[in-house]
Design an enzyme around this catalytic site. Structure first.
Site, PDB file in Angstrom:
ATOM      1  N   CYS A  86     -49.054 -96.145  81.611  1.00 55.89           N
ATOM      2  CA  CYS A  86     -48.000 -96.457  80.756  1.00 55.89           C
ATOM      3  C   CYS A  86     -47.074 -95.149  80.689  1.00 55.89           C
ATOM      4  CB  CYS A  86     -48.051 -96.917  79.162  1.00 55.89           C
ATOM      5  SG  CYS A  86     -49.027 -98.579  79.145  1.00 55.89           S
ATOM      6  N   HIS A 111     -41.699-103.748  78.330  1.00 46.89           N
ATOM      7  CA  HIS A 111     -42.527-102.769  78.521  1.00 46.89           C
ATOM      8  C   HIS A 111     -42.957-102.758  80.001  1.00 46.89           C
ATOM      9  CE1 HIS A 111     -45.281 -99.470  78.579  1.00 46.89           C
ATOM     10  NE2 HIS A 111     -46.354-100.313  77.839  1.00 46.89           N
ATOM     11  N   CYS A 164     -48.245 -94.426  73.881  1.00 46.33           N
ATOM     12  CA  CYS A 164     -49.750 -94.512  74.022  1.00 46.33           C
ATOM     13  C   CYS A 164     -50.020 -94.947  75.403  1.00 46.33           C
ATOM     14  CB  CYS A 164     -50.500 -95.715  73.127  1.00 46.33           C
ATOM     15  SG  CYS A 164     -49.673 -97.190  73.371  1.00 46.33           S
ATOM     16  N   GLY A 166     -53.044 -96.624  78.232  1.00 47.92           N
ATOM     17  CA  GLY A 166     -54.159 -97.235  78.403  1.00 47.92           C
ATOM     18  C   GLY A 166     -55.419 -96.188  78.928  1.00 47.92           C
TER      19      GLY A 166
END
Length: 378
Positions: A90, A333, A363, A365
């Protein structure tokens, strides 16, 4: 050292994966249209671009190989412009911005395009052929599903379902109001598809109420509190920012949105990966010499409502200044594209709102966080 600045930001409309208006668009073509749009809007001399750095969370299939170089060719960039693909899940396209900043710092170029792409329609989560390391899978949460980590955060912080739904409703409300007021027009590059021109986001669910969300079943744990309505949707989209030295921008009359003040990366437990923005943001703010009270704009990626609430609480963020035009629960997203979107958006909002400092954080993964602090240029 010459300051590093954001001088342009553009993105495609964001649409739901598999059933949205961009589901049949190749991701490399999608990103190329955004890059062309960014160049046209800023008026930057394309031959001055040192490198096109593209973030992608699952660089396979049509967004595989070195997709950055392919996007550059599709964008009709001069052959002299390089291309590099970056993967930090991300955080990929925010990392692209950080890499450009580092390259500028060592004198390896004055102008970079930092972009992100993700077609979650055409490349599935985990890719086409996931092959987890068995030993790691048996001893770590490194491969844990993101929804499960959101449940873990909700449990750890005792975040109620109703509180998650309240954040989601507010995200939808803000995004819908921003769209209706035309506040996304300047950032969105209309995308040409075989079915026609796509000009607006297709992810925003205006009119969403707490009652609507209360009727949804838990999405990841039958006894849990996280639902599809309090999670960011699977999304297709692309984004790009133009990063240059401050002296280059001024010499070429480019519109400076913000100066990059500091950056940070951090790790955290994979099973609560949503808490990643806490340490990374703290590090970035400390490096910038500011505190949360100094922030006028915050773009905190809403991977899930539970983790956004936890981060807001621990960082002491002002919710009135956080995701002013809505967050990822409403806007979407597309994994690799989100970092460039929220940095570009934060810079744009800093200019629009007349603030001094902005924070963009998300954040990642596997248990990471990434953050960028921006400063207004007077």
């Amino acid at each position: 050292m010459d300051s590093v600045v954001i001088v342009g930001y553009a993105r495609s409309p964001f649409h739901l994966a598999n059933k949205g208006a961009l589901a049949r668009v190749r991701p490399d073509d999608l990103a190329a249209q955004v890059v062309r749009g960014l160049i046209a809007r800023t008026g930057v001399e394309a031959a001055d671009i040192e490198d096109l750095i593209v973030g992608c969370a699952f660089p396979e299939g049509e967004q595989g190989l070195n997709v950055a170089r392919l996007i550059g060719l599709l964008s009709d960039l001069p052959l002299s412009v390089g291309g590099m693909t970056v993967n930090r899940f991300c955080g990929s396209s925010m990392s692209a911005i950080h890499i450009a900043m580092g390259q500028i710092a060592v004198g390896a170029g004055e102008a970079f395009i930092c972009a992100g792409i993700e077609s979650m329609s055409r490349v599935p989560m985990m890719g086409f052929n996931p092959m987890p390391n068995r030993a790691l899978a048996e001893t770590s949460a490194a491969y844990m599903a993101m929804g499960e980590t959101a449940e873990n955060v909700a449990t750890k912080y005792q975040i109620s379902r109703s509180d998650q739904e309240a954040l989601a409703v507010e995200s939808q409300k803000r995004a819908s109001a921003a769209r209706d007021a035309g506040k996304f027009v300047d950032e969105i590059v209309p995308i040409e598809t075989k079915a026609g021109l796509v000009e607006q986001d297709g992810t925003i669910r205006g009119g969403t109420t707490a009652e609507d969300l209360a009727g949804l079943k838990p999405a990841f744990d039958a006894k849990g509190s996280v639902t599809a309505g309090t999670s960011s949707p699977l999304t297709d989209g692309a984004s790009a920012v133009l990063v240059t030295t401050e002296s280059y921008a001024k010499a070429h009359g480019l519109p400076i949105l913000a100066r990059i003040k500091s950056v940070a990366i951090s790790g955290c437990a994979p099973e609560t990966m949503g808490l990643g923005p806490i340490l990374s943001s703290q590090k970035a703010m400390e490096r910038a010499g500011i505190s949360a009270a100094d922030l006028d704009v915050v773009e905190l990626n809403e991977a899930f409502a539970s983790q956004a609430i936890a981060c807001i609480k621990d960082l002491g963020l002002d919710t009135a200044k956080t995701n002013i035009d809505g967050g990822a629960i409403a806007i979407g997203h597309p994994l690799g594209a989100t970092g460039a979107r929220i940095v570009g958006k934060a810079a744009s909002l800093l200019k629009r709102e007349g603030g001094k400092y902005a924070l963009a954080s998300q954040c990642i993964g596997g248990g990471q966080g990434i953050a960028t602090v921006l400063e207004a240029v007077e």
